[in-house]
Design an enzyme around this catalytic site. Structure first.
Site, PDB file in Angstrom:
ATOM      1  NE  ARG A  60      51.181  19.416   5.729  1.00 23.78           N
ATOM      2  CZ  ARG A  60      51.105  19.264   7.052  1.00 23.78           C
ATOM      3  NH1 ARG A  60      52.090  19.671   7.808  1.00 23.78           N
ATOM      4  NH2 ARG A  60      50.058  18.688   7.611  1.00 23.78           N
ATOM      5  CB  CYS A 112      56.328  24.102  33.183  1.00 20.20           C
ATOM      6  SG  CYS A 112      57.309  25.552  33.517  1.00 20.20           S
ATOM      7  CE1 TYR A 128      46.694  23.165   9.281  1.00 16.86           C
ATOM      8  CE2 TYR A 128      48.484  22.324   7.919  1.00 16.86           C
ATOM      9  CZ  TYR A 128      47.151  22.613   8.094  1.00 16.86           C
ATOM     10  OH  TYR A 128      46.255  22.349   7.090  1.00 16.86           O
TER      11      TYR A 128
HETATM   12  N1  LLP Z   1      40.646  20.713   3.541  1.00  9.27           N
HETATM   13  C1  LLP Z   1      40.159  20.245   4.693  1.00  9.27           C
HETATM   14  C2  LLP Z   1      38.740  19.909   4.772  1.00  9.27           C
HETATM   15  C3  LLP Z   1      41.008  20.063   5.800  1.00  9.27           C
HETATM   16  O1  LLP Z   1      40.513  19.589   6.938  1.00  9.27           O
HETATM   17  C4  LLP Z   1      42.377  20.402   5.682  1.00  9.27           C
HETATM   18  C5  LLP Z   1      43.297  20.234   6.817  1.00  9.27           C
HETATM   19  C6  LLP Z   1      42.837  20.913   4.465  1.00  9.27           C
HETATM   20  C7  LLP Z   1      41.942  21.058   3.405  1.00  9.27           C
HETATM   21  C8  LLP Z   1      44.259  21.337   4.244  1.00  9.27           C
HETATM   22  O2  LLP Z   1      45.171  20.311   4.400  1.00  9.27           O
HETATM   23  P1  LLP Z   1      46.707  20.554   4.014  1.00  9.27           P
HETATM   24  O3  LLP Z   1      46.756  20.841   2.542  1.00  9.27           O
HETATM   25  O4  LLP Z   1      47.204  21.700   4.794  1.00  9.27           O
HETATM   26  O5  LLP Z   1      47.395  19.301   4.362  1.00  9.27           O
HETATM   27  N2  LLP Z   1      47.779  20.429  12.187  1.00  9.27           N
HETATM   28  C9  LLP Z   1      48.201  19.366  11.299  1.00  9.27           C
HETATM   29  C10 LLP Z   1      47.435  19.398   9.998  1.00  9.27           C
HETATM   30  C11 LLP Z   1      45.956  19.342  10.170  1.00  9.27           C
HETATM   31  C12 LLP Z   1      45.187  19.463   8.883  1.00  9.27           C
HETATM   32  C13 LLP Z   1      43.718  19.643   9.127  1.00  9.27           C
HETATM   33  N3  LLP Z   1      42.944  19.738   7.947  1.00  9.27           N
HETATM   34  C14 LLP Z   1      49.695  19.471  11.073  1.00  9.27           C
HETATM   35  O6  LLP Z   1      50.336  20.369  11.614  1.00  9.27           O
HETATM   36  O7  LLP Z   1      50.277  18.630  10.386  1.00  9.27           O
END
Ligand code: LLP
Length: 427
Positions: free
Chosen positions: A285, A352, A387
């Site tokens: 992110r 929908c 995402y």
């Molecule tokens: N490493 C692992 C093992 C992960 O499972 C994830 C995210 C990351 C790194 C990266 O995380 P970040 O830095 O992006 O927070 N769909 C959700 C977020 C799901 C994250 C899943 N794993 C949303 O839109 O908030």
């Protein structure tokens, strides 16, 4: 106009600009709905992280799941040079990373409920496998004895913007529990596996450095406790999760302070450990969220007794975060970002289902104050680079939108819009 932390996405006059291009010109040229990303924002995030996390050796594995567009992977590789690799969660992401030019040694495969076939794929591509369970480690050992491996622990500490994205603690399916770590060593010994990395990821959308540090300490204490068994360890991966502000009440994480705190903690640990290990992080992110906007056009305004609905030509099939987590995304009218005349509206999509409202929280609709909106106006849903497209679907048998990358004055399509033939395939 909310503060979104991406300098290249700005308001000039009252118009939204992405790089040097007005958002309404992009909508006019490419049509809506459309995802637009600003290249410099992504590059600056990569630079900031690599610079401010001063500890060396450092490996940043970009969590590709946040945004898997090939052009974006390529620009992250270009900006990150040798410091940046890929955290891949599926054979598809491994394949994409290789296609983007990352070497096998720069990719780590971290998945859950993994099949033998998926592991064989990773092994065949010479990508390091990070095991999420004792079962996976045992099967990995059988498939690839006398090789190197990493495994993930559940530190019993979790954090994140929503319960669905907290990946440490008793409710989480991820990782090997600390009490089971000796069993993992026994499996590794049985198959002659060299444990070269220890990993954790506690959750996503973390805005407090303290939570990240607390979890780091847990993993480091597990490593200290088992120093004898971890004679081959080369790196410690603390996962991703660095948050970005979405709502008006949230602030940017101070990357400089984050970088120096994690660097100091790890450096002190390594002094006691007696070896300078590599520190790994897996941001998704943080790298891409603020670079992206979803542009859409208002086609319907409907007043009901309770809400003034502003209906747009996209929906939760293109951006599911509000529907899935009640997430807040700033929304602006691209040619009228600031106005004296405002109204409270509910911006809704074309799927929908009643939950298909962009201005909502976990419980339901939350009307948003926007400048007066008319049919035909283009809206931008901001902070949608992570995402967003990667979670988009063809629900309601609708095509997924195009993606455009802006670099200064230049705008190029980096993924074509799907058409009807994409959504009726297989019939
Ligand atoms: N490493 C692992 C093992 C992960 O499972 C994830 C995210 C990351 C790194 C990266 O995380 P970040 O830095 O992006 O927070 N769909 C959700 C977020 C799901 C994250 C899943 N794993 C949303 O839109 O908030």
């Amino acid at each position: 106009m909310p503060e979104i932390g991406a300098k290249m996405i700005s308001v000039k006059g009252s118009r939204l600009f992405i790089g040097d291009v007005a958002a309404s010109d992009l909508a006019g040229k490419f049509g809506t709905p459309i995802y637009v990303y600003d290249e410099e924002t992504i590059r600056s995030k990569v630079r900031a992280l690599v610079q401010h996390v001063a500890y060396r050796p450092l490996k940043v594995y970009y969590a590709a799941k946040a945004n898997t567009n090939l052009s974006i992977l390529r620009l992250i590789r270009d900006e990150g040079k040798e410091a940046v690799g890929i955290d891949a969660v599926s054979p598809g992401e491994i394949e994409l990373a290789l296609k983007a030019g990352f070497r096998p040694g720069q990719i780590m495969f971290t998945s859950t409920s993994v099949t033998d076939e998926e592991m064989k794929f990773a092994i065949g591509k010479k990508v390091l496998v990070n095991c999420d369970s004792l079962s996976q480690l045992e099967r990995y050992g059988r498939l690839n004895p006398n090789s190197s491996v990493c495994f993930r622990i559940n530190p019993d500490v979790g954090a994140g913007h929503h319960s669905h994205v907290i990946t440490g603690g008793p409710e989480s399916k991820f990782g090997v529990w600390a009490d089971d770590v000796p069993k993992a060593f026994a499996i590794a010994a049985k198959y002659g596996l060299k444990i070269i990395g220890m990993h954790q990821h506690i959750g996503s959308g973390i805005l407090e450095t303290g939570k990240f540090l607390a979890a780091m300490k847990v993993l480091l204490s597990v490593i200290s406790k088992h120093k004898g068994e971890l004679k081959d360890i080369e790196f410690v991966d603390f996962g991703g999760g660095i948050g970005v502000p979405y709502g008006p009440d949230q602030a940017q994480i101070d990357v400089k302070a984050f970088g120096s705190a994690v660097s100091k903690l790890f450096s002190d640990f390594c002094s006691g450990f007696g070896r300078q290990l590599t520190m790994a992080l897996e941001p998704g992110r943080f790298i891409v969220a603020e670079s992206g906007v979803l542009l859409c056009t208002v086609n319907t305004i409907k007043q009901t007794p309770k809400h003034r609905f502003v209906g747009v030509d996209t929906g939760f099939h293109h951006l599911i975060r509000p529907m899935a987590y009640g997430s807040y995304h700033p929304i602006v009218v691209v040619d009228c970002c600031t106005s004296e005349k405002t109204e409270k509206v509910a911006v809704c999509g074309n799927v929908c289902e009643s939950g298909d409202v962009f201005t909502r929280d976990e419980h339901g609709i939350v009307d948003r104050e926007l400048p007066s909106v008319n049919e035909g106006d283009v809206l931008a849903i901001l902070v949608a680079g992570a995402y967003g497209f990667s979670m988009a679907s063809n629900y309601n048998t609708r095509p997924r939108p195009a993606e455009v990358l802006v670099n200064g004055k230049e705008a190029k399509v980096i993924r074509k819009q799907e058409d009807i033939s994409h959504v009726v395939y297989g019939m």
